[in-house]
Design an enzyme around this catalytic site. Structure first.
Site, short mmCIF file in Angstrom:
data_model
loop_
_atom_site.label_atom_id
_atom_site.label_comp_id
_atom_site.label_asym_id
_atom_site.label_seq_id
_atom_site.Cartn_x
_atom_site.Cartn_y
_atom_site.Cartn_z
N ASP A 105 57.65 -20.37 -13.36
CA ASP A 105 56.71 -21.46 -13.99
C ASP A 105 55.55 -21.53 -12.85
O ASP A 105 55.52 -21.31 -11.92
CB ASP A 105 57.40 -22.78 -13.93
CG ASP A 105 58.55 -22.89 -15.08
OD1 ASP A 105 58.49 -21.96 -15.82
OD2 ASP A 105 59.57 -23.70 -14.68
N1 URA Z 1 63.75 -22.15 -13.70
C1 URA Z 1 62.70 -22.83 -13.88
O1 URA Z 1 62.85 -23.79 -14.38
N2 URA Z 1 61.64 -22.55 -13.48
C2 URA Z 1 61.35 -21.29 -12.91
O2 URA Z 1 60.14 -20.89 -12.74
C3 URA Z 1 62.42 -20.55 -12.88
C4 URA Z 1 63.78 -20.76 -13.13
#
Ligand code: URA
Length: 240
Positions: A105
């Site tokens: 993310d």
């Molecule tokens: N899980 C998440 O919620 N975000 C990420 O970036 C990776 C794994």
């Protein structure tokens, strides 16, 4: 791969294209045993044997980079608005047209493999291979032994009722906030955040620290990257 001699040699770290051009004029470059004075000539890296100053140059086709992804940058090759992880690469690395293996993310930090090896990327991301991904996580509320059990059993996510595969939750410190390590084997959208949300908790900081055998080099500051070592590459199943 077909490309110009000067590009091939400068991408192999043998000097700038200007330097290569001047070396070609001096007769330092041979293609298939014949001196080639024009460094703009196109060669085929699979068929043509290129020598520079008498040494055979093997062209590197694949690139494998480990980045400590910073927050605020997206895991994509291009975007109209936001900065991407590819924007953080040097031109000489962008040349290989690498892409991030999977997504983190925008606000997640940590280990991101960037490569142009489609096969390796597929192997690491394929649900069948179930590659472990471990995250350092800070959550707003306390984590409990019950949460550890819920992770072990698989958690039903709120939005789509998807039940995750069994995952590992290790509590490092329980409090407000809590610190823990989470290992998951799949990569559903926002998975770690959603797993905690399903347990009425909230992720406030997320950083990936490993993916399969690859561990984040903690000397890399957010935004920095380096090439994988040979040992890392072999462990991962990349091509030399
Ligand atoms: N899980 C998440 O919620 N975000 C990420 O970036 C990776 C794994």
């Amino acid at each position: 791969m077909k490309l110009r001699i000067d590009k091939m040699l400068s991408n192999s770290g043998l000097g700038s294209r200007k330097q290569i051009k001047s070396d070609a004029k001096k007769g330092f470059i041979e293609v298939n045993g014949i001196v080639e004075k024009d460094s703009s000539k196109i060669i085929d890296t699979e068929k043509d044997l290129v020598k520079y100053k008498g040494e055979v140059i093997k062209y590197v086709q694949y690139i494998y980079l480990m980045m400590n992804k910073p927050q605020g940058v997206i895991s994509a090759t291009e975007d109209n608005y936001a900065k991407t992880v590819i924007d953080l690469l040097k031109d000489e690395d962008k040349f290989y047209k690498p892409f991030p293996v999977g997504r983190l993310d925008k606000d997640t930090e940590g280990l991101l493999l960037i490569t142009n090896d489609g096969q390796l990327s597929h192997n690491l991301l394929s649900p069948k291979k179930q590659v472990d991904k471990t995250y350092y996580v800070e959550v707003a509320e306390e984590v409990t032994e019950e949460d550890v059990k819920s992770f072990e059993e698989g958690i039903v996510l709120k939005e789509d009722n998807y039940k995750t595969l069994p995952a590992k939750l290790q509590i490092i410190e329980s409090g407000y906030p809590s610190i823990c390590l989470v290992t998951i084997r799949e990569g559903k959208f926002h998975q770690v955040k959603r797993m905690f949300k399903a347990l009425n908790n909230e992720v406030i900081y997320l950083k990936r620290i490993s993916m399969g055998p690859l561990k984040l080099d903690e000397t890399l500051k957010p935004g920095q990257y380096r090439h994988l070592t040979e040992k890392e590459l072999i462990a991962l199943g990349g091509q030399k």
